[in-house]
Design a protein around this motif. Structure first.
Motif, PDB file in Angstrom:
ATOM      1  N   GLY A   1       0.849  -1.195   0.000  1.00 51.65           N
ATOM      2  CA  GLY A   1       0.000   0.000   0.000  1.00 51.65           C
ATOM      3  C   GLY A   1       0.873   1.229   0.000  1.00 51.65           C
ATOM      4  O   GLY A   1       1.671   1.425  -0.916  1.00 51.65           O
ATOM      5  N   THR A   2       0.771   2.044   1.025  1.00 54.47           N
ATOM      6  CA  THR A   2       1.559   3.273   1.096  1.00 54.47           C
ATOM      7  C   THR A   2       2.921   2.976   1.726  1.00 54.47           C
ATOM      8  O   THR A   2       3.294   3.559   2.747  1.00 54.47           O
ATOM      9  N   ASN A   3       3.640   2.065   1.106  1.00 58.86           N
ATOM     10  CA  ASN A   3       4.941   1.686   1.643  1.00 58.86           C
ATOM     11  C   ASN A   3       5.788   1.084   0.525  1.00 58.86           C
ATOM     12  O   ASN A   3       5.355   0.986  -0.616  1.00 58.86           O
ATOM     13  N   GLN A   4       6.996   0.688   0.881  1.00 57.91           N
ATOM     14  CA  GLN A   4       7.886  -0.018  -0.034  1.00 57.91           C
ATOM     15  C   GLN A   4       8.300  -1.333   0.615  1.00 57.91           C
ATOM     16  O   GLN A   4       8.414  -1.412   1.837  1.00 57.91           O
ATOM     17  N   ILE A   5       8.532  -2.332  -0.217  1.00 58.69           N
ATOM     18  CA  ILE A   5       8.851  -3.658   0.303  1.00 58.69           C
ATOM     19  C   ILE A   5      10.032  -4.221  -0.478  1.00 58.69           C
ATOM     20  O   ILE A   5      10.061  -4.133  -1.704  1.00 58.69           O
TER      21      ILE A   5
ATOM     22  N   LYS B   1       4.444   5.041  -7.581  1.00 58.74           N
ATOM     23  CA  LYS B   1       3.665   4.940  -6.354  1.00 58.74           C
ATOM     24  C   LYS B   1       4.239   5.932  -5.352  1.00 58.74           C
ATOM     25  O   LYS B   1       5.278   6.552  -5.595  1.00 58.74           O
ATOM     26  N   LEU B   2       3.548   6.099  -4.257  1.00 59.96           N
ATOM     27  CA  LEU B   2       3.988   6.973  -3.176  1.00 59.96           C
ATOM     28  C   LEU B   2       4.230   8.385  -3.719  1.00 59.96           C
ATOM     29  O   LEU B   2       3.442   8.894  -4.512  1.00 59.96           O
TER      30      LEU B   2
ATOM     31  N   VAL C   1      12.578   6.605 -14.436  1.00 58.71           N
ATOM     32  CA  VAL C   1      11.679   5.729 -15.188  1.00 58.71           C
ATOM     33  C   VAL C   1      10.323   5.652 -14.500  1.00 58.71           C
ATOM     34  O   VAL C   1      10.235   5.390 -13.296  1.00 58.71           O
ATOM     35  N   VAL C   2       9.269   5.868 -15.289  1.00 59.19           N
ATOM     36  CA  VAL C   2       7.896   5.743 -14.812  1.00 59.19           C
ATOM     37  C   VAL C   2       7.536   4.260 -14.808  1.00 59.19           C
ATOM     38  O   VAL C   2       7.660   3.575 -15.819  1.00 59.19           O
TER      39      VAL C   2
ATOM     40  N   LYS D   1      -3.548   3.856 -12.430  1.00 65.83           N
ATOM     41  CA  LYS D   1      -3.696   4.962 -11.492  1.00 65.83           C
ATOM     42  C   LYS D   1      -4.498   6.126 -12.075  1.00 65.83           C
ATOM     43  O   LYS D   1      -4.668   7.146 -11.421  1.00 65.83           O
ATOM     44  N   ASP D   2      -4.960   5.953 -13.313  1.00 63.49           N
ATOM     45  CA  ASP D   2      -5.661   7.042 -13.996  1.00 63.49           C
ATOM     46  C   ASP D   2      -7.172   6.800 -13.968  1.00 63.49           C
ATOM     47  O   ASP D   2      -7.697   5.930 -14.653  1.00 63.49           O
TER      48      ASP D   2
END
Length: 502
Positions: free
Chosen positions: A58-62, A124-125, A142-143, A150-151
């Motif tokens: 979610g609102t994090n990185q792993i 993200k984020l 890089v996207v 997300k659109d």
């Protein structure tokens, strides 16, 4: 001895109840009847197949939690006291400030980077400051794949994207700060490519570069996403995704109505690209207006690595990013993040050996980026030195996003007169506390004072990395990073010695 973590993980906020662990299984050495299942086994017993993936995404990185037996910490950095390579032997010129870090790459369209770093694919984020900070630092970014998801205003007609305003916003986040260095690249996986992301990104929103992604980079396969109900399954199916079981099947619909239908999952396709497809597709992308083509690869089988390198050479691809085990940022199988692929230093060793073989055949080599778990200047220096000028840049992904998030949060606190205690000694305003703002003002003028602190943070973090690399380079009396080689490294373990000398 084991290098794998126990069944306690940040991927799912699981933990072993006991400090006594069975190393091979990762279980508590005693397992009791009354336990409610705090470990991975207990969670999977309740939630099932979905625990193959992190439940904390979610609102994090792993990223990987495995302690690999060989990484860049197995090397120290050498140092020298005589001479100066790449600068005149004078006190005025042989200084850290004169170490050359600029890089240039590209077969048909040259791209300059101020420092030998790229920001690999994320969407993200705090993406806006991630890309804005990249432009300020003068590096390529890089996207990430699946940006279309997300659109909210995405329009798909007859299996092709017709409206994708979000990608325009993303490109603008870099372009508004562009200063002649770096490039923003739109990454495309199989689904993106099939839906026409490159076409619309180039023709309608001005994208100049496309990256084709082989698999799920360092994590191998794409995720299977559990869908809530038949309605969600049909929506995914109608957008072109593979959904299992097929929600359009009448028998499946009946079983759903009868309450005996299994879970629905959407699954992103694995690339089944080959030389013929890529030759045709890359030609099409260039005819559309793509100035640069990139590949994203990982530590797959060595035969596959070489094949991708040769395809890239034949098609004059501008850059390949190789992503090693140890990195990560999002929604990939937990055990795949830990247990799959070559650790980054081993991947770099493999890539460099193949490149040297290809150079002996007088084959042109694209720019090469190595990424996967990098966060500090010593790691960047070691990877550049190990590459012996066969590595163009190092990817700093999760670390750069951490900088974007942290500096944004700190900036918001300062603006609201809630300066964190650790920063009070530096001042009370953004201008006083953010130490590298003068360097930004020297580039952009006083407008830099109004920049987002998140983007300032990315610039500052990368500035720190670059400054540290300069120190290590000067320590070895090399004032241009193109002269770095393995003689600048000291292996500390027998495994490191064996790898270096193999």
């Amino acid at each position: 001895m084991t290098y794998s973590p126990s069944l306690s993980s940040g991927f799912e906020f699981t933990k072993n109840r006991s400090n006594f662990i069975s190393p091979q299984s990762g279980m508590c050495s005693f397992c009791t009847e009354e336990c409610l299942g705090t470990c991975d086994i207990g969670l999977s017993a309740v939630l099932g197949a979905q625990t193959v993936y992190p439940t904390t995404t979610g609102t994090n990185q792993i990223a990987s939690e495995k302690d690999y037996p060989l990484d860049y910490s197995c090397f120290n950095i050498n140092g020298r006291v005589f001479g100066a390579i790449g600068a005149n032997e004078t006190y005025e010129e042989a200084t850290i400030y004169n170490v050359k870090l600029e890089r240039e790459y590209g077969s048909l369209n040259k791209v300059k980077m101020a420092i030998p770093i790229i920001l690999p694919a994320l969407i993200k984020l705090n993406w806006k400051d991630y890309f804005g900070g990249a432009a300020m630092a003068g590096v390529t970014c890089v996207v990430g794949e699946n940006a279309r998801n997300k659109d909210e205003n995405l329009v798909i007609e007859n299996g092709k994207i017709k409206e994708f305003p979000f990608i325009g916003q993303v490109l603008d986040s870099f372009n508004m700060y562009y200063r002649g260095y770096g490039q923003i690249v739109v990454q495309c996986n199989v689904e993106d490519d099939m839906l026409g992301v490159p076409e619309i990104a180039i023709s309608k929103y001005g994208a100049k570069a496309i990256e084709l992604k082989f698999g799920q980079s360092a994590k191998g396969t794409q995720p299977a996403i559990k869908l809530k109900n038949l309605e969600a399954a049909m929506k995914a199916h109608n957008s072109g995704e593979i959904v299992y079981p097929n929600p359009a099947d009448k028998d499946v619909q009946k079983s759903y109505d009868d309450g005996v239908c299994p879970n629905f999952y959407s699954y992103s396709r694995l690339p089944l690209w080959n030389e013929d497809f890529l030759h045709k597709r890359i030609r099409e992308l260039r005819e559309m207006g793509a100035q640069n083509i990139y590949f994203k690869m990982a530590g797959y089988d060595k035969v596959d690595i070489e094949r991708v390198l040769r395809i890239a050479s034949n098609e004059r691809v501008d850059m390949i990013t190789f992503d090693g085990a140890g990195g990560g940022s999002g929604y990939s199988p937990c055990k795949m993040m830990n247990e799959w692929s070559l650790p980054t230093v081993c991947l770099e060793d493999t890539v460099v050996k193949i490149i040297k073989k290809m150079k002996a055949e007088e084959i042109e080599i694209p720019a090469i980026t190595i990424t996967g778990g990098f966060s500090s200047e010593d790691q960047v220096f070691k990877a550049l030195a190990y590459g012996e000028n066969n590595i163009t840049s190092i990817g700093l992904c999760r670390a750069s996003m951490a900088a974007a998030m942290t500096s944004k949060n700190v900036g918001n606190l300062i603006i609201n007169c809630k300066v964190p205690e650790r920063y009070k000694k530096y001042g009370s305003s953004i201008q006083e506390i953010f130490g590298d703002l003068p360097d930004l003002r020297a580039i952009y003028g006083k407008d830099a004072n109004k920049f987002s602190t998140g983007a300032i943070g990315v610039f500052s973090y990368l500035n720190k990395i670059a400054f540290g690399v300069k120190h290590f380079s000067a320590l070895n009396r090399k004032f241009d990073i193109k002269y770095l080689d393995k003689s600048d490294l000291i292996p500390l373990t027998q495994d490191a010695v064996n790898l270096m000398n193999a």
